[in-house]
Design an enzyme around this catalytic site. Structure first.
Site, PDB file in Angstrom:
ATOM      1  N   GLU A 276      -1.725  -4.226  17.921  1.00 35.70           N
ATOM      2  CA  GLU A 276      -1.954  -2.800  17.649  1.00 35.70           C
ATOM      3  C   GLU A 276      -3.071  -2.374  18.611  1.00 35.70           C
ATOM      4  OE1 GLU A 276      -3.589  -1.982  13.739  1.00 35.70           O
ATOM      5  OE2 GLU A 276      -3.100   0.161  13.845  1.00 35.70           O
TER       6      GLU A 276
ATOM      7  N   HIS B  26       1.399   0.627   3.834  1.00 40.45           N
ATOM      8  CA  HIS B  26       0.311   0.136   2.968  1.00 40.45           C
ATOM      9  C   HIS B  26       0.240   1.071   1.771  1.00 40.45           C
ATOM     10  CE1 HIS B  26      -1.319  -2.447   6.246  1.00 40.45           C
ATOM     11  NE2 HIS B  26      -0.759  -1.516   6.996  1.00 40.45           N
TER      12      HIS B  26
ATOM     13  N   ASP C 121       3.127   3.473   8.006  1.00 39.97           N
ATOM     14  CA  ASP C 121       1.825   2.781   7.951  1.00 39.97           C
ATOM     15  C   ASP C 121       0.949   3.308   6.800  1.00 39.97           C
ATOM     16  OD1 ASP C 121       0.030   0.851   8.801  1.00 39.97           O
ATOM     17  OD2 ASP C 121      -0.575   1.868  10.631  1.00 39.97           O
ATOM     18  N   ASP C 122       0.213   4.379   7.041  1.00 35.67           N
ATOM     19  CA  ASP C 122      -0.671   4.975   6.023  1.00 35.67           C
ATOM     20  C   ASP C 122      -0.434   6.489   6.026  1.00 35.67           C
ATOM     21  OD1 ASP C 122      -2.440   2.526   5.411  1.00 35.67           O
ATOM     22  OD2 ASP C 122      -2.485   2.671   7.599  1.00 35.67           O
TER      23      ASP C 122
HETATM   24  N1  ADE Z   1      -4.632  -1.413   7.065  1.00 33.75           N
HETATM   25  C1  ADE Z   1      -4.014  -0.265   6.802  1.00 33.75           C
HETATM   26  N2  ADE Z   1      -3.478   0.246   7.915  1.00 33.75           N
HETATM   27  C2  ADE Z   1      -3.747  -0.615   8.917  1.00 33.75           C
HETATM   28  C3  ADE Z   1      -3.451  -0.660  10.304  1.00 33.75           C
HETATM   29  N3  ADE Z   1      -2.767   0.307  10.923  1.00 33.75           N
HETATM   30  N4  ADE Z   1      -3.904  -1.705  11.017  1.00 33.75           N
HETATM   31  C4  ADE Z   1      -4.601  -2.674  10.429  1.00 33.75           C
HETATM   32  N5  ADE Z   1      -4.899  -2.677   9.141  1.00 33.75           N
HETATM   33  C5  ADE Z   1      -4.473  -1.662   8.378  1.00 33.75           C
HETATM   34 ZN    ZN Z   2      -0.422  -1.349   9.043  1.00 32.56          ZN
END
Ligand code: ADE
Ligand code: ZN
Length: 330
Positions: free
Chosen positions: A197, A16, A275-276
Site C-alpha cells: 500500500e 474493515h 477499505d474504510d
Molecule cells: N486499517 C484500516 N484501514 C487500513 C489500511 N488502508 N491500511 C492499513 N491498515 C488499515
Molecule cells: Zn485495509
C-alpha cells in the site's frame, strides 16, 4: 445519470468493519456510552477527515473506534454496513475486524465477535448476503501480542475464516509476523495481508514467501516489479485494491493516475473494494463510479472486476460458480 451496470452482483473482500463507522453513528454512540470526542458535531467529524498518509488516517480511525463499547454497538455498526451492501448489490462480503483495537480498551474479544456475528446472521437471513470474517493483527504492535490475540480466537475458529495484517505498514514488515502466521495456518486459518500500500515491493514478496498469503490486500506497488507481476498472474494471487482509499491516503495523487486498470489489463486478479468507506468518501459503488469517471472503465472491465471478486473470494466453489454465471449474464 444512474449507471445501471454498477448494480451487477459483486463481492467485497477488503473492508474493515471499524472503517464503516459513519460520523452520525459515532456521535450517537459517543452520547450513549458517555465517551468524549474531540468534535462537537457530525460536520466537525467530517471536517477532520483530511489525511496526508496512512498514519494520519489511522490516528483518527483508532480514536473513533473508542465509541464502540457493548455488543449491540458492534451489531449496529455491522448492520448499517450490510444495508449499504444491499444498496450496492454486494451479495457476499469478507469483513476484517481488529480485535486488538478493542481488547486494548478492556472490551472482551467475545463481545466484539458476537456483536458482529449477530448482524451477519441477520444479513444472511433477511438480506440474503453471505459473509466471512477475517481477524486482522495490528502490525504496529508486537508479534507476541498478535499471538495472544490468536489464542483468544481459537475457541471461535468456526466463525473466523482467516487472519490478516493491517495498520502501519512502513517499518513493520511481514517477517515480524512469520511465527504467528505459521501458527494460524496450522490452526486452519487462511492467511492474507496488507502489503504494497505504502510499502515497497519487498512487503509483497515478504507476504507471499514468509506469510504464505492467499491474497494481497492493496498490492498496487507491484507495478514496479515485472517479475513479481508475472508471478501474481501465474499463481493467480488476487489483489484487493481500494481506489478511493488510495486517493485519500495519497498513494496516488489523483484517480486518473490510479493503476488498477493497468493491472487488470495485464491479467492480474484485481478486485475493487472500499477499505474504510466512512472515512474515504464512499462504499463499493462509489469506488466503481469514480473509476468510470476518471479511468473510463468500460463494461467489460467492470464485469471482469466483478467476476474476479467472486473468484478471489473464500466462497465455496459452487457458490463462486453461481455468482460468476450471474455476472456473465448481467
Ligand atoms: N486499517 C484500516 N484501514 C487500513 C489500511 N488502508 N491500511 C492499513 N491498515 C488499515
Ligand atoms: Zn485495509
Amino acid at each position: 445519470m444512474e449507471d445501471a451496470m454498477l448494480q451487477l452482483p459483486k463481492a467485497e473482500l477488503h473492508l474493515h468493519i471499524e472503517g464503516t463507522l459513519e460520523p452520525e453513528l459515532m456521535m450517537e454512540l459517543a452520547q450513549k456510552n458517555h465517551v468524549s470526542l474531540p468534535y462537537d458535531s457530525v460536520d466537525a467529524i467530517r471536517q477532520a477527515y483530511q489525511f496526508t498518509d496512512l498514519q494520519s488516517f489511522l490516528d483518527i480511525y483508532y480514536a473513533g473506534a473508542a465509541v464502540l463499547q457493548d455488543e449491540s454497538d458492534f451489531t449496529s455498526l455491522t448492520w448499517a454496513y450490510l444495508l449499504k451492501c444491499k444498496e450496492d448489490n454486494v451479495v457476499h462480503t469478507e469483513i476484517f475486524f481488529d480485535p486488538q483495537t478493542h481488547t486494548a480498551r478492556g472490551i472482551a474479544f467475545e463481545t466484539v465477535l458476537s456483536g458482529i456475528t449477530t448482524a451477519l446472521k441477520r444479513g444472511e437471513d433477511e438480506l440474503g448476503i453471505s459473509s466471512k470474517l477475517i481477524l486482522c493483527f495490528l502490525r504496529h504492535l508486537s508479534e507476541e501480542e498478535a499471538m495472544k490475540t490468536l489464542d483468544q480466537a481459537l475457541p471461535y475458529k468456526d466463525q473466523i475464516i482467516g487472519v490478516g495484517l493491517d495498520s502501519s505498514e512502513l517499518g513493520n514488515p511481514p517477517e515480524k509476523f512469520q511465527r504467528v502466521f505459521a501458527r494460524a495456518i496450522e490452526e486452519g486459518f487462511i492467511p492474507v495481508a496488507h502489503a504494497g500500500e505504502e510499502g515497497d515491493v519487498s512487503y509483497i514478496t515478504g507476504a507471499l514467501n514468509l506469510l504464505h498469503v492467499k491474497r494481497i490486500d492493496h498490492g498496487v506497488q507491484c507495478i514496479h516489479d515485472e517479475a513479481l507481476m508475472d508471478r501474481l498472474v501465474k499463481e493467480r494471487i488476487p489483489l484487493t485494491v481500494c481506489p478511493l482509499s488510495n486517493i485519500k491516503l495519497r498513494v496516488f495523487d489523483t484517480m486518473a493516475e490510479h493503476n488498477i486498470l493497468q493491472l487488470l489489463d495485464r491479467g492480474l486478479a484485481v478486485t475493487v473494494n472500499s477499505d474504510d468507506p466512512a472515512y474515504f468518501g464512499g462504499y463499493i459503488n462509489e469506488n466503481f463510479a469514480a473509476m468510470r469517471r476518471s479511468l473510463r472503465m468500460n463494461d467489460q472491465q467492470l464485469k471482469q472486476l466483478a467476476i474476479n471478486s467472486f473468484e478471489a473470494s473464500f466462497l465455496e466453489p459452487e457458490k463462486k460458480a453461481y455468482w460468476i454465471e450471474q455476472v456473465k449474464n448481467y
